[in-house]
Motif scaffolding. Structure first.
Motif, PDB file in Angstrom:
ATOM      1  N   PRO A  44     -20.103  35.938   6.628  1.00 37.24           N
ATOM      2  CA  PRO A  44     -19.827  35.554   5.230  1.00 37.24           C
ATOM      3  C   PRO A  44     -18.372  35.120   5.046  1.00 37.24           C
ATOM      4  CG  PRO A  44     -20.014  37.948   5.456  1.00 37.24           C
ATOM      5  CD  PRO A  44     -20.429  37.362   6.757  1.00 37.24           C
ATOM      6  N   GLY A  45     -18.166  34.100   4.183  1.00 36.50           N
ATOM      7  CA  GLY A  45     -16.832  33.610   3.920  1.00 36.50           C
ATOM      8  C   GLY A  45     -16.028  34.552   3.051  1.00 36.50           C
ATOM      9  N   LYS A  46     -14.731  34.248   2.924  1.00 37.05           N
ATOM     10  CA  LYS A  46     -13.847  35.126   2.136  1.00 37.05           C
ATOM     11  C   LYS A  46     -14.210  35.104   0.656  1.00 37.05           C
ATOM     12  CE  LYS A  46      -9.892  34.661   5.254  1.00 37.05           C
ATOM     13  NZ  LYS A  46      -8.458  34.246   5.375  1.00 37.05           N
ATOM     14  N   ASP A  47     -14.612  33.935   0.149  1.00 31.75           N
ATOM     15  CA  ASP A  47     -14.896  33.792  -1.280  1.00 31.75           C
ATOM     16  C   ASP A  47     -16.375  33.987  -1.607  1.00 31.75           C
ATOM     17  OD1 ASP A  47     -12.223  33.175  -1.573  1.00 31.75           O
ATOM     18  OD2 ASP A  47     -12.588  31.010  -1.311  1.00 31.75           O
ATOM     19  N   THR A  48     -17.157  34.481  -0.631  1.00 33.78           N
ATOM     20  CA  THR A  48     -18.588  34.662  -0.870  1.00 33.78           C
ATOM     21  C   THR A  48     -18.830  35.824  -1.831  1.00 33.78           C
ATOM     22  OG1 THR A  48     -19.076  33.858   1.350  1.00 33.78           O
ATOM     23  CG2 THR A  48     -20.822  35.079   0.215  1.00 33.78           C
ATOM     24  N   VAL A  49     -19.594  35.547  -2.889  1.00 38.28           N
ATOM     25  CA  VAL A  49     -19.939  36.575  -3.874  1.00 38.28           C
ATOM     26  C   VAL A  49     -21.377  37.017  -3.630  1.00 38.28           C
ATOM     27  CG1 VAL A  49     -20.200  37.129  -6.326  1.00 38.28           C
ATOM     28  CG2 VAL A  49     -18.360  35.585  -5.558  1.00 38.28           C
ATOM     29  N   ILE A  50     -21.579  38.298  -3.386  1.00 41.93           N
ATOM     30  CA  ILE A  50     -22.902  38.847  -3.104  1.00 41.93           C
ATOM     31  C   ILE A  50     -23.441  39.524  -4.358  1.00 41.93           C
ATOM     32  CG2 ILE A  50     -24.211  40.480  -1.694  1.00 41.93           C
ATOM     33  CD1 ILE A  50     -22.115  40.111   0.488  1.00 41.93           C
ATOM     34  N   ASP A  51     -24.602  39.074  -4.803  1.00 44.20           N
ATOM     35  CA  ASP A  51     -25.258  39.673  -5.973  1.00 44.20           C
ATOM     36  C   ASP A  51     -26.045  40.893  -5.503  1.00 44.20           C
ATOM     37  OD1 ASP A  51     -26.566  40.345  -8.271  1.00 44.20           O
ATOM     38  OD2 ASP A  51     -27.264  38.314  -8.736  1.00 44.20           O
ATOM     39  N   LYS A  52     -25.429  42.047  -5.575  1.00 42.77           N
ATOM     40  CA  LYS A  52     -26.058  43.273  -5.056  1.00 42.77           C
ATOM     41  C   LYS A  52     -27.279  43.666  -5.877  1.00 42.77           C
ATOM     42  CE  LYS A  52     -21.983  45.240  -2.849  1.00 42.77           C
ATOM     43  NZ  LYS A  52     -21.101  46.432  -2.710  1.00 42.77           N
ATOM     44  N   HIS A  53     -27.276  43.369  -7.158  1.00 47.24           N
ATOM     45  CA  HIS A  53     -28.422  43.720  -8.004  1.00 47.24           C
ATOM     46  C   HIS A  53     -29.657  42.910  -7.578  1.00 47.24           C
ATOM     47  CE1 HIS A  53     -30.734  44.934 -11.480  1.00 47.24           C
ATOM     48  NE2 HIS A  53     -30.969  43.663 -11.769  1.00 47.24           N
ATOM     49  N   THR A  54     -29.458  41.594  -7.344  1.00 51.60           N
ATOM     50  CA  THR A  54     -30.574  40.747  -6.898  1.00 51.60           C
ATOM     51  C   THR A  54     -31.073  41.186  -5.532  1.00 51.60           C
ATOM     52  OG1 THR A  54     -29.678  38.882  -8.145  1.00 51.60           O
ATOM     53  CG2 THR A  54     -31.289  38.383  -6.432  1.00 51.60           C
ATOM     54  N   GLU A  55     -30.138  41.521  -4.627  1.00 51.69           N
ATOM     55  CA  GLU A  55     -30.539  42.002  -3.306  1.00 51.69           C
ATOM     56  C   GLU A  55     -31.369  43.283  -3.408  1.00 51.69           C
ATOM     57  OE1 GLU A  55     -27.302  42.523  -0.662  1.00 51.69           O
ATOM     58  OE2 GLU A  55     -27.174  40.393  -0.142  1.00 51.69           O
ATOM     59  N   TYR A  56     -30.972  44.159  -4.308  1.00 51.10           N
ATOM     60  CA  TYR A  56     -31.705  45.420  -4.472  1.00 51.10           C
ATOM     61  C   TYR A  56     -33.115  45.168  -5.008  1.00 51.10           C
ATOM     62  CZ  TYR A  56     -33.067  49.955  -6.360  1.00 51.10           C
ATOM     63  OH  TYR A  56     -33.756  51.100  -6.661  1.00 51.10           O
ATOM     64  N   ILE A  57     -33.212  44.282  -6.013  1.00 52.81           N
ATOM     65  CA  ILE A  57     -34.532  43.956  -6.578  1.00 52.81           C
ATOM     66  C   ILE A  57     -35.428  43.339  -5.506  1.00 52.81           C
ATOM     67  CG2 ILE A  57     -35.757  42.524  -8.247  1.00 52.81           C
ATOM     68  CD1 ILE A  57     -34.330  44.896  -9.498  1.00 52.81           C
ATOM     69  N   ASP A  58     -34.875  42.429  -4.697  1.00 57.76           N
ATOM     70  CA  ASP A  58     -35.664  41.788  -3.637  1.00 57.76           C
ATOM     71  C   ASP A  58     -36.143  42.795  -2.600  1.00 57.76           C
ATOM     72  OD1 ASP A  58     -35.325  39.365  -4.854  1.00 57.76           O
ATOM     73  OD2 ASP A  58     -33.686  38.697  -3.543  1.00 57.76           O
ATOM     74  N   SER A  59     -35.265  43.701  -2.197  1.00 62.95           N
ATOM     75  CA  SER A  59     -35.654  44.695  -1.190  1.00 62.95           C
ATOM     76  C   SER A  59     -36.711  45.647  -1.716  1.00 62.95           C
ATOM     77  CB  SER A  59     -34.427  45.475  -0.724  1.00 62.95           C
ATOM     78  OG  SER A  59     -33.841  46.200  -1.803  1.00 62.95           O
ATOM     79  N   VAL A  60     -36.628  45.979  -3.006  1.00 62.47           N
ATOM     80  CA  VAL A  60     -37.637  46.857  -3.614  1.00 62.47           C
ATOM     81  C   VAL A  60     -38.987  46.139  -3.698  1.00 62.47           C
ATOM     82  CG1 VAL A  60     -38.324  48.031  -5.744  1.00 62.47           C
ATOM     83  CG2 VAL A  60     -36.003  48.284  -4.883  1.00 62.47           C
ATOM     84  N   ASP A  61     -38.966  44.876  -4.112  1.00 62.30           N
ATOM     85  CA  ASP A  61     -40.219  44.115  -4.240  1.00 62.30           C
ATOM     86  C   ASP A  61     -40.852  43.827  -2.879  1.00 62.30           C
ATOM     87  OD1 ASP A  61     -39.849  44.133  -6.951  1.00 62.30           O
ATOM     88  OD2 ASP A  61     -39.093  42.083  -7.088  1.00 62.30           O
ATOM     89  N   ARG A  62     -40.028  43.679  -1.836  1.00 62.07           N
ATOM     90  CA  ARG A  62     -40.570  43.381  -0.511  1.00 62.07           C
ATOM     91  C   ARG A  62     -41.339  44.557   0.083  1.00 62.07           C
ATOM     92  NH1 ARG A  62     -40.234  42.791   4.872  1.00 62.07           N
ATOM     93  NH2 ARG A  62     -38.867  44.590   5.102  1.00 62.07           N
ATOM     94  N   ILE A  63     -41.108  45.750  -0.460  1.00 60.39           N
ATOM     95  CA  ILE A  63     -41.820  46.936   0.020  1.00 60.39           C
ATOM     96  C   ILE A  63     -43.322  46.799  -0.215  1.00 60.39           C
ATOM     97  CG2 ILE A  63     -42.084  49.441  -0.350  1.00 60.39           C
ATOM     98  CD1 ILE A  63     -39.123  49.574  -0.922  1.00 60.39           C
ATOM     99  N   GLU A  64     -43.718  45.922  -1.147  1.00 60.52           N
ATOM    100  CA  GLU A  64     -45.138  45.745  -1.471  1.00 60.52           C
ATOM    101  C   GLU A  64     -45.959  45.397  -0.232  1.00 60.52           C
ATOM    102  OE1 GLU A  64     -48.648  45.388  -3.809  1.00 60.52           O
ATOM    103  OE2 GLU A  64     -46.699  46.317  -4.184  1.00 60.52           O
ATOM    104  N   VAL A  65     -45.438  44.526   0.627  1.00 61.24           N
ATOM    105  CA  VAL A  65     -46.202  44.138   1.809  1.00 61.24           C
ATOM    106  C   VAL A  65     -46.286  45.294   2.802  1.00 61.24           C
ATOM    107  CG1 VAL A  65     -44.256  43.173   3.123  1.00 61.24           C
ATOM    108  CG2 VAL A  65     -46.559  42.289   3.494  1.00 61.24           C
TER     109      VAL A  65
END
Length: 479
Positions: free
Chosen positions: A391-412
């Motif tokens: 990741p670059g120095k100015d990369t902004v990570i949306d931790k909330h979106t990552e958390y929602i995606d990881s929770v939803d992926r548990i469905e499979v």
């Protein structure tokens, strides 16, 4: 009575119960029967079960219903028929007009049911069940008119929905493949073939040293400590016994004493197995291309999973996609493959069903290669997960979106757990390659039926509580 009414689908009111007893309409098998579009399925696939030798054909509902009951409770073929014979709810589910004490079909017919309901047919039936229970808030099917290129260029369709995809293995019911055990089985098979040919042509059996070969095998099998030197010695001995027996068969064939067709097919498998074992012995390795791990089921391959509980599994590898809580099999293969190659076809299948691409795709890291990322970017799809590289120095990570995606992926992952624990995917018991593929798809259909059953109950509860809230608000306003 059954022959007269077999072309008409049975409803709960029509089902004839002895002694004036009535079936409970809240029973899950009654509700599951209402979920499945039997008329449409029968109309589409009734020709799979034609009348033969003057016997009336079994309806498709009987075949499919019986296999779904078997998948849910993991009955053997004989036990399944006995359970259906005793249970009026099972008899209603498979389409009988009323309760009967006679067996609806012979247990041996279940093999024919699995042969005729192929993987492709069952996948289409699964799609018909999902379409029949599609709700207004779900994605609407696309219009099939026009070419695919015209559809893909249509910018009016905005992306919507979520596609979740992952891979797993459906383990087969085979013994753990050890080289010495496989060679011992191969030797025993060769001895049976030699004995059968000699009996067929009234010949004297050649000396095969059965007892000595068995004793050499048991010397290792019963040993508590198996050194590599001891294992190699046992493998060498078994290969020598097999070579002698194989020469006997060649000698018999030279005098036109041939094995039958099935035995010749088995000989091809044994020759391939011995060739692989000889190669591994000579090169002091444990890997070989297309390795045979079961003589009776030679199509099975070792699938490296890398899991702590089972680093290697023996069975079919499959990719499962989940959309709106329901599963579809995207690919089944007995050969190991890279899951990333399934992502683009799965998204294209999503487009064909719904007329638009998904808004996001939730998948494991292995799916996030450059080809798939470029494809998703081109079609405006968000493939969840971090970008490739550092990741670059100015990369902004949306931790909330990552958390929602990881929770939803548990469905499979939840679908894998349910299908393996409660719908027979955890241990496939069939023997043939085609029936094994059918058995895997049946597990997914059975799981989807349970999901639709829970969904209908959930919607009913929402309706009840929404009415209660409306009445409560109305009473407050009146008060």
């Amino acid at each position: 009575m059954y022959k007269k009414n077999q072309n008409r689908q049975i409803t709960l009111k029509d089902f004839n119960q002895p002694l004036g007893l009535k079936l409970d309409p809240e029973n899950k098998w009654i509700k599951k029967a209402a979920i499945i579009p039997w008329d449409d399925i029968e109309k589409e696939y009734a020709d799979l079960f034609p009348s033969e030798c003057g016997m009336p054909a079994k309806p498709l509902r009987m075949a499919l219903g019986a296999l779904l009951i078997q998948k849910k409770y993991d009955y053997s073929d004989r036990e399944l028929v006995e359970q259906i014979q005793m249970n009026p709810y099972y008899q209603y589910f498979i389409g009988l007009p009323g309760f009967q004490l006679d067996q609806p079909f012979a247990p041996s017919l279940l093999v024919e049911f699995r042969k005729r309901l192929t993987e492709e047919k069952l996948a289409e039936i699964n799609e018909m069940i999902i379409r029949n229970n599609k709700h207004d808030d779900d994605n609407t099917p696309s219009d099939n008119s026009g070419s695919d290129s015209q559809k893909h260029d249509d910018t009016a369709n905005t992306n919507d929905g979520t596609l979740i995809i992952d891979a797993t293995c459906a383990p087969q019911n085979i013994a753990f493949p050890q080289d010495v055990n496989l060679l011992n089985k191969a030797r025993e098979n060769l001895e049976e073939i030699i004995g059968s040919v000699c009996y067929e042509y009234n010949l004297k059996k050649p000396r095969m040293y059965k007892k000595k070969a068995r004793k050499d095998y048991l010397a290792l099998a019963k040993s508590k400590k198996r050194s590599s030197k001891k294992i190699r010695k046992a493998i060498k001995k078994q290969l020598q016994y097999i070579r002698r027996d194989r020469n006997y068969i060649d000698r018999l064939s030279s005098y036109e004493y041939y094995p039958d067709e099935k035995q010749l097919e088995r000989l091809e498998i044994l020759d391939k197995l011995v060739e692989q074992q000889q190669y591994m012995y000579d090169n002091k390795t444990h890997t070989v291309e297309n390795r045979i791990v079961s003589i009776s089921q030679p199509y099975i391959r070792p699938i490296v999973r890398g899991k702590s509980k089972a680093p290697v599994e023996f069975g079919a590898k499959l990719d499962l996609s989940v959309e709106n809580g329901l599963g579809r099999i995207e690919k089944i293969s007995f050969e190991a493959y890279n899951e990333s190659e399934v992502l683009i076809p799965a998204i294209e299948n999503y487009y064909k069903r719904n007329g638009h691409y998904p808004e996001r795709v939730l998948a494991d890291k292995i799916y996030r290669n450059r080809v798939n990322l470029a494809y998703c970017k081109e079609h405006g799809i968000r493939l969840a997960g971090p970008a490739l590289g550092r990741p670059g120095k100015d990369t902004v990570i949306d931790k909330h979106t990552e958390y929602i995606d990881s929770v939803d992926r548990i469905e499979v992952e939840r679908k894998f757990g349910l299908s393996k624990h409660s719908h027979g995917l955890g241990l496939i018991m069939t023997k043939r390659e085609d029936t094994t593929r059918s058995s895997i798809v049946l597990s997914i259909i059975s799981m989807n039926l349970d999901s639709l059953l829970r969904l209908s109950l959930f919607q009913k509860l929402i309706l009840i509580f929404s009415r209660y809230n409306c009445c409560y608000i109305l009473c407050e306003n009146i008060g």
